[in-house]
Design a protein around this motif. Structure first.
Motif, PDB file in Angstrom:
ATOM      1  N   THR A  84       3.019   0.609 -12.980  1.00  0.00           N
ATOM      2  CA  THR A  84       1.533   0.846 -13.130  1.00  0.00           C
ATOM      3  C   THR A  84       1.074   0.048 -11.878  1.00  0.00           C
ATOM      4  O   THR A  84       0.212   0.369 -11.567  1.00  0.00           O
ATOM      5  N   GLU A  85       2.008  -0.580 -11.116  1.00  0.00           N
ATOM      6  CA  GLU A  85       1.803  -1.540  -9.991  1.00  0.00           C
ATOM      7  C   GLU A  85       1.746  -0.804  -8.699  1.00  0.00           C
ATOM      8  O   GLU A  85       2.559   0.308  -8.702  1.00  0.00           O
ATOM      9  N   SER A  86       0.508  -0.724  -8.106  1.00  0.00           N
ATOM     10  CA  SER A  86       0.442   0.121  -6.713  1.00  0.00           C
ATOM     11  C   SER A  86       0.258  -0.752  -5.453  1.00  0.00           C
ATOM     12  O   SER A  86      -0.149  -0.321  -4.533  1.00  0.00           O
ATOM     13  N   ASP A  87       0.333  -2.248  -5.811  1.00  0.00           N
ATOM     14  CA  ASP A  87      -0.134  -3.108  -4.578  1.00  0.00           C
ATOM     15  C   ASP A  87       1.037  -3.037  -3.574  1.00  0.00           C
ATOM     16  O   ASP A  87       2.155  -3.132  -3.745  1.00  0.00           O
ATOM     17  N   GLU A  88       0.532  -3.028  -2.059  1.00  0.00           N
ATOM     18  CA  GLU A  88       1.226  -2.818  -1.184  1.00  0.00           C
ATOM     19  C   GLU A  88       2.305  -4.216  -0.872  1.00  0.00           C
ATOM     20  O   GLU A  88       3.562  -3.919  -0.700  1.00  0.00           O
ATOM     21  N   GLY A  89       1.807  -5.130  -1.332  1.00  0.00           N
ATOM     22  CA  GLY A  89       2.728  -6.366  -1.357  1.00  0.00           C
ATOM     23  C   GLY A  89       3.798  -6.326  -2.328  1.00  0.00           C
ATOM     24  O   GLY A  89       5.042  -6.781  -1.743  1.00  0.00           O
ATOM     25  N   MET A  90       3.450  -5.635  -3.438  1.00  0.00           N
ATOM     26  CA  MET A  90       4.337  -5.710  -4.434  1.00  0.00           C
ATOM     27  C   MET A  90       5.565  -4.531  -4.186  1.00  0.00           C
ATOM     28  O   MET A  90       6.725  -4.699  -4.350  1.00  0.00           O
ATOM     29  N   LYS A  91       5.169  -3.514  -3.294  1.00  0.00           N
ATOM     30  CA  LYS A  91       6.044  -2.473  -2.941  1.00  0.00           C
ATOM     31  C   LYS A  91       7.098  -3.219  -1.878  1.00  0.00           C
ATOM     32  O   LYS A  91       8.076  -2.654  -1.879  1.00  0.00           O
ATOM     33  N   GLN A  92       6.531  -3.758  -0.952  1.00  0.00           N
ATOM     34  CA  GLN A  92       7.141  -4.448  -0.170  1.00  0.00           C
ATOM     35  C   GLN A  92       8.399  -5.375  -0.706  1.00  0.00           C
ATOM     36  O   GLN A  92       9.405  -5.318  -0.121  1.00  0.00           O
ATOM     37  N   ASP A  93       7.840  -6.182  -1.674  1.00  0.00           N
ATOM     38  CA  ASP A  93       9.036  -7.124  -2.493  1.00  0.00           C
ATOM     39  C   ASP A  93       9.870  -6.053  -3.078  1.00  0.00           C
ATOM     40  O   ASP A  93      11.126  -6.479  -2.940  1.00  0.00           O
ATOM     41  N   ALA A  94       9.400  -5.018  -3.573  1.00  0.00           N
ATOM     42  CA  ALA A  94      10.569  -4.079  -4.042  1.00  0.00           C
ATOM     43  C   ALA A  94      11.490  -3.563  -3.069  1.00  0.00           C
ATOM     44  O   ALA A  94      12.632  -3.551  -3.319  1.00  0.00           O
ATOM     45  N   ARG A  95      11.039  -3.092  -1.849  1.00  0.00           N
ATOM     46  CA  ARG A  95      11.749  -2.594  -0.866  1.00  0.00           C
ATOM     47  C   ARG A  95      12.977  -3.787  -0.592  1.00  0.00           C
ATOM     48  O   ARG A  95      14.103  -3.593   0.015  1.00  0.00           O
ATOM     49  N   GLN A  96      12.470  -4.955  -0.389  1.00  0.00           N
ATOM     50  CA  GLN A  96      13.322  -6.214  -0.112  1.00  0.00           C
ATOM     51  C   GLN A  96      14.203  -6.390  -1.053  1.00  0.00           C
ATOM     52  O   GLN A  96      15.341  -7.014  -0.697  1.00  0.00           O
ATOM     53  N   SER A  97      13.980  -6.060  -2.257  1.00  0.00           N
ATOM     54  CA  SER A  97      14.834  -6.304  -3.235  1.00  0.00           C
ATOM     55  C   SER A  97      16.077  -5.321  -3.503  1.00  0.00           C
ATOM     56  O   SER A  97      16.884  -5.168  -4.052  1.00  0.00           O
ATOM     57  N   GLY A  98      15.531  -4.029  -2.661  1.00  0.00           N
ATOM     58  CA  GLY A  98      16.735  -3.068  -2.776  1.00  0.00           C
ATOM     59  C   GLY A  98      16.180  -1.710  -3.392  1.00  0.00           C
ATOM     60  O   GLY A  98      17.111  -0.803  -3.339  1.00  0.00           O
ATOM     61  N   ALA A  99      14.922  -1.634  -3.559  1.00  0.00           N
ATOM     62  CA  ALA A  99      14.209  -0.354  -4.222  1.00  0.00           C
ATOM     63  C   ALA A  99      14.353   0.688  -3.156  1.00  0.00           C
ATOM     64  O   ALA A  99      14.006   0.513  -1.955  1.00  0.00           O
ATOM     65  N   THR A 100      14.701   1.926  -3.470  1.00  0.00           N
ATOM     66  CA  THR A 100      14.593   2.981  -2.388  1.00  0.00           C
ATOM     67  C   THR A 100      13.454   3.561  -2.504  1.00  0.00           C
ATOM     68  O   THR A 100      12.794   4.045  -1.474  1.00  0.00           O
ATOM     69  N   GLY A 101      12.403   3.828  -3.447  1.00  0.00           N
ATOM     70  CA  GLY A 101      11.198   4.596  -3.720  1.00  0.00           C
ATOM     71  C   GLY A 101      10.219   3.868  -4.898  1.00  0.00           C
ATOM     72  O   GLY A 101      10.946   3.020  -5.507  1.00  0.00           O
ATOM     73  N   TRP A 102       9.151   4.480  -4.823  1.00  0.00           N
ATOM     74  CA  TRP A 102       8.166   3.772  -5.815  1.00  0.00           C
ATOM     75  C   TRP A 102       7.338   5.396  -6.409  1.00  0.00           C
ATOM     76  O   TRP A 102       6.822   6.141  -5.500  1.00  0.00           O
ATOM     77  N   LEU A 103       7.337   5.107  -7.634  1.00  0.00           N
ATOM     78  CA  LEU A 103       6.265   6.166  -8.259  1.00  0.00           C
ATOM     79  C   LEU A 103       5.219   5.266  -9.280  1.00  0.00           C
ATOM     80  O   LEU A 103       5.852   4.466  -9.893  1.00  0.00           O
ATOM     81  N   VAL A 104       4.073   5.884  -9.414  1.00  0.00           N
ATOM     82  CA  VAL A 104       3.033   5.192 -10.117  1.00  0.00           C
ATOM     83  C   VAL A 104       3.041   5.769 -11.258  1.00  0.00           C
ATOM     84  O   VAL A 104       2.744   6.819 -11.359  1.00  0.00           O
ATOM     85  N   LYS A 105       2.727   5.098 -12.484  1.00  0.00           N
ATOM     86  CA  LYS A 105       2.476   5.569 -13.822  1.00  0.00           C
ATOM     87  C   LYS A 105       1.009   5.736 -13.850  1.00  0.00           C
ATOM     88  O   LYS A 105       0.312   5.109 -13.284  1.00  0.00           O
ATOM     89  N   PRO A 106       0.451   6.411 -14.654  1.00  0.00           N
ATOM     90  CA  PRO A 106       1.178   7.774 -15.285  1.00  0.00           C
ATOM     91  C   PRO A 106       1.869   8.856 -14.362  1.00  0.00           C
ATOM     92  O   PRO A 106       1.332   9.268 -13.175  1.00  0.00           O
ATOM     93  N   PHE A 107       2.879   9.284 -14.620  1.00  0.00           N
ATOM     94  CA  PHE A 107       3.570  10.179 -13.743  1.00  0.00           C
ATOM     95  C   PHE A 107       3.604  11.641 -14.386  1.00  0.00           C
ATOM     96  O   PHE A 107       3.695  11.757 -15.491  1.00  0.00           O
ATOM     97  N   VAL A 108       3.647  12.551 -13.505  1.00  0.00           N
ATOM     98  CA  VAL A 108       3.850  14.007 -13.881  1.00  0.00           C
ATOM     99  C   VAL A 108       5.301  14.407 -13.988  1.00  0.00           C
ATOM    100  O   VAL A 108       5.909  13.897 -12.764  1.00  0.00           O
ATOM    101  N   PRO A 109       5.851  14.869 -14.800  1.00  0.00           N
ATOM    102  CA  PRO A 109       7.296  15.160 -15.028  1.00  0.00           C
ATOM    103  C   PRO A 109       7.747  16.024 -13.643  1.00  0.00           C
ATOM    104  O   PRO A 109       8.794  15.538 -13.278  1.00  0.00           O
ATOM    105  N   GLU A 110       7.002  16.947 -13.252  1.00  0.00           N
ATOM    106  CA  GLU A 110       7.418  17.606 -12.000  1.00  0.00           C
ATOM    107  C   GLU A 110       7.696  16.820 -10.866  1.00  0.00           C
ATOM    108  O   GLU A 110       8.710  17.055 -10.053  1.00  0.00           O
TER     109      GLU A 110
END
Length: 122
Positions: A84-110
């Protein structure tokens, strides 16, 4: 060969929705209820992709990713945050931790299936 995907989320209803979407598209899905269980499963089997929540009990998604990135068995495994997080700082932390990508909930199955296909080059 069927791609193997580990999903890690503390919401059982969300794990079910992810499993239905992915298994319906032919992926083999393994589930974990929190970051600690996800890390345990990542230590014991090679996955083609990991989908993880950020906010979970016992071990959050960032901590889990940092630990998974240390595992030789998961070297190069794409990890997608579904949160559910969409904060840019959090996305940057995720990338630095090794995340490849990011999807925000709720998600569409497609949308999830498009990301999986792109990441897995299918």
């Amino acid at each position: 060969m069927t791609a193997s995907i580990l999903t890690v989320d503390d919401s059982s209803s969300l794990r079910i929705a992810i499993r239905i979407a992915l298994s319906g598209a032919g992926y083999a899905v393994t589930e974990a209820a929190d970051g600690m269980e996800g890390l345990e499963k990542a230590r014991s089997a090679k996955f083609d992709m990991i989908i993880a929540d950020l906010n979970m009990p016992r071990m959050n998604g960032l901590e889990m990713i940092r630990e998974i990135r240390k595992l030789p068995i998961q070297l190069g495994t794409p990890i997608i945050f579904l949160t559910t997080e969409s904060d840019e700082g959090m996305k940057q932390d995720a990338r630095q931790s090794g995340a490849t990508g990011w999807l925000v909930k709720p998600f569409v199955p497609e949308q999830l299936l498009r990301v999986a296909a792109k990441v897995l080059s299918r």
